[in-house]
Motif scaffolding. Structure first.
Motif, mmCIF file in Angstrom:
data_model
loop_
_atom_site.group_PDB
_atom_site.id
_atom_site.type_symbol
_atom_site.label_atom_id
_atom_site.label_comp_id
_atom_site.label_asym_id
_atom_site.label_seq_id
_atom_site.Cartn_x
_atom_site.Cartn_y
_atom_site.Cartn_z
ATOM 1 N N ALA A 64 -10.558 -3.965 -21.344
ATOM 2 C CA ALA A 64 -11.124 -4.804 -20.227
ATOM 3 C C ALA A 64 -11.029 -4.355 -18.678
ATOM 4 C CB ALA A 64 -10.687 -6.039 -20.375
ATOM 5 N N PHE A 65 -10.212 -3.506 -18.465
ATOM 6 C CA PHE A 65 -9.982 -3.044 -17.166
ATOM 7 C C PHE A 65 -9.986 -1.239 -17.160
ATOM 8 C CE2 PHE A 65 -8.982 -6.128 -14.141
ATOM 9 C CZ PHE A 65 -8.378 -7.171 -14.822
ATOM 10 N N PRO A 66 -10.344 -0.659 -16.600
ATOM 11 C CA PRO A 66 -10.342 0.954 -16.598
ATOM 12 C C PRO A 66 -8.919 1.589 -16.401
ATOM 13 C CG PRO A 66 -11.634 0.232 -14.750
ATOM 14 C CD PRO A 66 -10.894 -0.997 -15.175
ATOM 15 N N THR A 67 -8.032 0.833 -15.808
ATOM 16 C CA THR A 67 -6.687 1.275 -15.865
ATOM 17 C C THR A 67 -5.572 0.193 -16.009
ATOM 18 O OG1 THR A 67 -6.494 0.695 -13.170
ATOM 19 C CG2 THR A 67 -7.057 2.976 -13.812
ATOM 20 N N VAL A 68 -4.399 0.786 -16.326
ATOM 21 C CA VAL A 68 -3.258 -0.383 -16.132
ATOM 22 C C VAL A 68 -2.300 0.021 -15.191
ATOM 23 C CG1 VAL A 68 -1.859 1.167 -18.158
ATOM 24 C CG2 VAL A 68 -1.260 -1.351 -17.682
ATOM 25 N N SER A 69 -1.818 -0.616 -14.490
ATOM 26 C CA SER A 69 -0.745 -0.253 -13.417
ATOM 27 C C SER A 69 0.744 -0.539 -14.014
ATOM 28 C CB SER A 69 -0.725 -1.747 -12.220
ATOM 29 O OG SER A 69 -0.639 -2.781 -12.916
ATOM 30 N N VAL A 70 1.448 0.640 -13.500
ATOM 31 C CA VAL A 70 2.854 0.841 -14.113
ATOM 32 C C VAL A 70 3.872 1.005 -12.941
ATOM 33 C CG1 VAL A 70 1.967 2.081 -16.210
ATOM 34 C CG2 VAL A 70 2.491 3.260 -14.196
ATOM 35 N N LYS A 71 4.896 0.634 -13.658
ATOM 36 C CA LYS A 71 6.128 0.829 -12.532
ATOM 37 C C LYS A 71 7.245 1.692 -13.427
ATOM 38 C CE LYS A 71 8.879 -3.241 -12.659
ATOM 39 N NZ LYS A 71 8.762 -4.583 -12.337
ATOM 40 N N ALA A 72 8.120 2.496 -12.698
ATOM 41 C CA ALA A 72 9.347 3.182 -13.391
ATOM 42 C C ALA A 72 10.095 1.936 -13.706
ATOM 43 C CB ALA A 72 9.762 4.180 -12.504
ATOM 44 N N GLU A 73 10.882 2.202 -14.815
ATOM 45 C CA GLU A 73 11.910 0.974 -15.233
ATOM 46 C C GLU A 73 13.162 0.917 -14.276
ATOM 47 O OE1 GLU A 73 13.749 1.946 -18.883
ATOM 48 O OE2 GLU A 73 13.736 -0.185 -19.431
ATOM 49 N N SER A 74 13.359 1.928 -13.606
ATOM 50 C CA SER A 74 14.424 2.147 -12.620
ATOM 51 C C SER A 74 14.098 2.988 -11.438
ATOM 52 C CB SER A 74 15.844 2.662 -13.305
ATOM 53 O OG SER A 74 15.636 3.669 -13.937
ATOM 54 N N LEU A 75 14.858 2.839 -10.439
ATOM 55 C CA LEU A 75 14.445 3.837 -9.064
ATOM 56 C C LEU A 75 14.225 5.142 -9.486
ATOM 57 C CD1 LEU A 75 16.591 1.826 -6.629
ATOM 58 C CD2 LEU A 75 14.139 1.572 -6.990
ATOM 59 N N VAL A 76 13.450 6.149 -8.801
ATOM 60 C CA VAL A 76 13.224 7.376 -9.183
ATOM 61 C C VAL A 76 13.790 7.925 -7.905
ATOM 62 C CG1 VAL A 76 11.476 8.996 -9.427
ATOM 63 C CG2 VAL A 76 11.587 6.919 -10.646
ATOM 64 N N PRO A 77 14.381 9.370 -8.110
ATOM 65 C CA PRO A 77 14.670 10.331 -6.847
ATOM 66 C C PRO A 77 13.503 10.602 -6.062
ATOM 67 C CG PRO A 77 15.928 10.860 -9.142
ATOM 68 C CD PRO A 77 14.937 9.884 -9.263
ATOM 69 N N LYS A 78 13.593 10.478 -4.677
ATOM 70 C CA LYS A 78 12.448 10.472 -4.021
ATOM 71 C C LYS A 78 11.576 11.860 -4.337
ATOM 72 C CE LYS A 78 12.691 11.254 0.548
ATOM 73 N NZ LYS A 78 12.909 10.829 2.074
ATOM 74 N N ARG A 79 12.326 13.205 -4.584
ATOM 75 C CA ARG A 79 11.523 14.273 -4.598
ATOM 76 C C ARG A 79 11.021 14.501 -5.814
ATOM 77 N NH1 ARG A 79 16.624 14.462 -6.427
ATOM 78 N NH2 ARG A 79 16.881 15.799 -8.818
ATOM 79 N N LEU A 80 10.979 13.230 -6.704
ATOM 80 C CA LEU A 80 10.271 13.650 -7.858
ATOM 81 C C LEU A 80 8.892 12.654 -7.933
ATOM 82 C CD1 LEU A 80 13.117 13.520 -10.697
ATOM 83 C CD2 LEU A 80 12.071 15.293 -9.989
ATOM 84 N N LEU A 81 8.776 11.903 -6.989
ATOM 85 C CA LEU A 81 7.559 10.914 -7.103
ATOM 86 C C LEU A 81 6.396 11.691 -7.254
ATOM 87 C CD1 LEU A 81 8.514 8.623 -3.923
ATOM 88 C CD2 LEU A 81 8.727 7.971 -6.428
ATOM 89 N N ARG A 82 6.097 12.714 -6.533
ATOM 90 C CA ARG A 82 4.645 13.245 -6.698
ATOM 91 C C ARG A 82 4.508 13.997 -8.108
ATOM 92 N NH1 ARG A 82 1.191 16.797 -2.182
ATOM 93 N NH2 ARG A 82 -0.604 15.569 -2.504
ATOM 94 N N GLU A 83 5.636 14.657 -8.477
ATOM 95 C CA GLU A 83 5.658 15.181 -9.785
ATOM 96 C C GLU A 83 5.346 14.217 -11.008
ATOM 97 O OE1 GLU A 83 5.664 18.405 -10.561
ATOM 98 O OE2 GLU A 83 5.651 18.135 -12.633
ATOM 99 N N LEU A 84 6.166 13.213 -10.869
ATOM 100 C CA LEU A 84 5.769 12.231 -11.929
ATOM 101 C C LEU A 84 4.293 11.585 -12.157
ATOM 102 C CD1 LEU A 84 7.330 10.550 -14.156
ATOM 103 C CD2 LEU A 84 7.932 8.936 -12.550
ATOM 104 N N SER A 85 4.022 11.764 -10.846
ATOM 105 C CA SER A 85 2.243 11.230 -10.558
ATOM 106 C C SER A 85 1.522 12.304 -11.161
ATOM 107 C CB SER A 85 1.939 11.150 -9.187
ATOM 108 O OG SER A 85 1.234 9.820 -8.958
#
Lengths: 126, 429
Positions: A64-85
């Motif tokens: 019904a929506f084109p996307t689903v919003s997500v969040k990581a279960e726990s905090l992620v190391p700052k340097r990995l944010l863009r890579e995860l994206s």
């Protein structure tokens, strides 16, 4: 060994306390400037391995929506944010998706992404 | 949640009766609906302009919602679902109509209002005892900022960019300039960077950023996105799509310094110049508006100057925390319950709130002295440390730091209001 003093701005609550951390050889000597115990925890983590919350959206097929919003279960190391994206950029999941479902688990980084929005099958509204 | 079964045709206007009509099914409206049902109000009609309920909550995928009222750190949608869980218990008292745009509220009498709405199927009127207006805020557009230039594609407000990205999954551009350092702009800067765009910078006219410090850190500093303070965007240039933006340094009167102009290349511009309450309909209904908040003048029952029309959430004042918007919804709902049970609000004399010093505003504007009141306000300029003083009751409170971006809240007890008499002056220095 020399003593390094760093100033971090706490992100836990909107107050944004400026906390000074003195370290030597990665060992914390002194922390000052905090206004609650969460500040102590935060600043210690920030000078060794800064962590951040991760949020993004992932494309949904037949939803019904084109996307689903997500969040990581726990905090992620700052340097990995863009890579995860980057790793989830081309991902498509099938509707329906319920809030709190595990939408994606990165095998290498061992990070789980949980849905934060309900996306029923197309034809109904959430 | 049942939907109102109304058979609307374009031949006649359908009129229904309600005890309470709530305009806008966002955070404040849903909170008001729940609280109103809890106080025993039976026929609650919630009118929503769009086809979905939740307002901006659905596109706010970042956490920070519900810390105060649910004691949990939730994203926007999760906060919405929690509110809906509470409403579910009262589904026999609450009806939600979507695709209903309220275009006017008429006062028939002190206890009767006519809410006029348009739906795709025709006109629809609701006769009601009271109204709670929670239609939220609108964003300030590029035209309101006086930015001139070519009419090109690629210019978005921060909220539009957020809808594009976080509902539709579409990147607004690849090389982005953000005008204004408000929180929504900063949060979008982070989203854009993480989704692979290049954020060339954030331009802020004032010497200090208007968003929260934590957002400057986790949205700009973390990713080395430059923040150009004391700079103003003057013009947008391009052919079919924006190609560059002209910015200039400004002096302390916020006028551009002649000869100090720079061109920044970009393919999308995001205007993050803030929100303002969306209250044309209240003005038309006769409610007095406060120019410092952009919202209506209210008493501590959150009633506007039109009896029986209450307001809450971003339509009342631009809030930082959704928890405050929801709280205002609760207060408005409880007030309507009092209005209906007592046949009016129990106060004829009001204590007028005045402000002095580093205060832009404090609401509510008029206090009855019948109950404790939560005050919501903002400073004019950042100041650290600061004190909040109320001379009439000898109240003095130290505050570590005040910033215009961070709302200042505190509670006034009813005894203090009564002691103050005709006026209460809130001073910050």
């Amino acid at each position: 060994m020399s003593v390094i003093e760093r100033e971090v701005i706490c992100l836990v609550c909107p107050l944004g306390c400026k906390i000074k951390v003195k370290t030597r050889n990665n060992e914390t000597l002194e922390i000052s400037g905090y206004q609650c115990p969460k500040g102590i925890e935060y600043s210690k983590q920030e000078v060794t391995n800064p962590l951040r919350p991760f949020m993004s959206v992932i494309k949904v097929r037949n939803g019904a929506f084109p996307t689903v919003s997500v969040k990581a279960e726990s905090l992620v190391p700052k340097r990995l944010l863009r890579e995860l994206s980057r790793r989830t950029a081309c991902l498509k999941v099938e509707a329906p998706v319920k809030c709190k479902d595990t939408v994606y688990e990165d095998p290498e980084l061992k990070i789980k992404l949980l849905a934060t929005r309900n996306v029923p099958k197309a034809g109904k509204y959430g | 949640m049942t939907a109102y079964t109304i058979f609307i045709t374009s031949e006649k206007i359908v009129t229904v009766e309600a005890d309470l009509v709530i305009v806008g099914a966002g955070a404040a409206g849903l909170a008001a609906a729940w609280k109103a049902a809890e106080t025993g109000i039976k026929r609650i009609l919630l009118l929503e302009r769009t086809e979905i309920i939740g307002g901006i909550l659905l596109q706010c995928i970042h956490p920070g919602f519900g810390l105060h009222i649910f004691r949990e750190d939730l994203s926007g949608p999760e906060f919405l679902y929690k509110l809906l869980e509470y409403l579910e218990k009262y589904k026999d008292q609450i009806e939600i109509v979507t695709n209903a745009y309220v275009h006017g509220i008429e006062t028939t009498s002190y206890y009767k209002k006519l809410v006029k709405a348009m739906t795709p199927k025709g006109l629809f009127y609701a006769e009601t005892k009271a109204v709670i207006y929670t239609a939220g805020a609108r964003e300030r557009s590029i035209f309101e900022l006086g930015i001139v230039g070519d009419r090109v594609a690629g210019v978005f407000t921060a909220g539009e960019a957020q809808t594009l990205m976080d509902i539709y999954g579409v990147l607004p551009g690849r090389k982005i300039l953000i005008v204004g350092s408000g929180d929504v702009g900063l949060i979008m800067a982070r989203r854009l960077y993480l989704e692979g765009a290049e954020v060339v910078g954030v331009v802020e006219m004032m010497p200090y950023p208007s968003g929260l410090t934590k957002n400057i850190v986790q949205c700009l500093k973390d990713f080395n996105i430059p923040l150009h303070l004391n700079h103003k965007a003057l013009a947008v240039r391009g052919a079919k799509r924006v190609k560059k933006v002209v910015i200039a340094k400004v002096d302390k009167n916020l006028e551009p310094v002649p000869g100090d102009e720079k061109e920044i290349e970009c393919d999308a511009v995001i205007i993050a110049a803030g929100l303002t309450p969306d209250i044309n309909i209240l003005e038309d209904a006769g409610a007095a508006i406060d120019p410092t908040t952009g919202g209506p003048i209210v008493n501590d029952f959150l009633e506007t100057t039109v009896p029986g029309i209450h307001v809450a959430g971003n339509a009342l004042v631009i809030n930082d925390l959704v928890d405050n918007a929801a709280e205002q919804g609760y207060t408005a709902a409880k007030s309507v319950s009092t209005f209906m049970k007592e046949g009016g609000l129990p106060a004829l004399e009001w204590t007028r709130v005045r402000v002095k010093g580093n205060v832009r505003f404090f609401i509510p504007h008029m206090l009855s002295g019948f109950k404790d009141v939560k005050m919501y306000g903002r400073s004019k300029m950042p100041q650290s440390p600061s004190t909040l003083e109320i001379p009439e009751i000898n109240k003095k409170r130290k505050i570590t730091a005040v910033k215009p971006a961070e709302m200042v809240t505190f509670t006034l007890k009813k005894e203090e209001i009564r002691k103050a008499g005709k006026t209460i002056t809130i001073v910050m220095k």
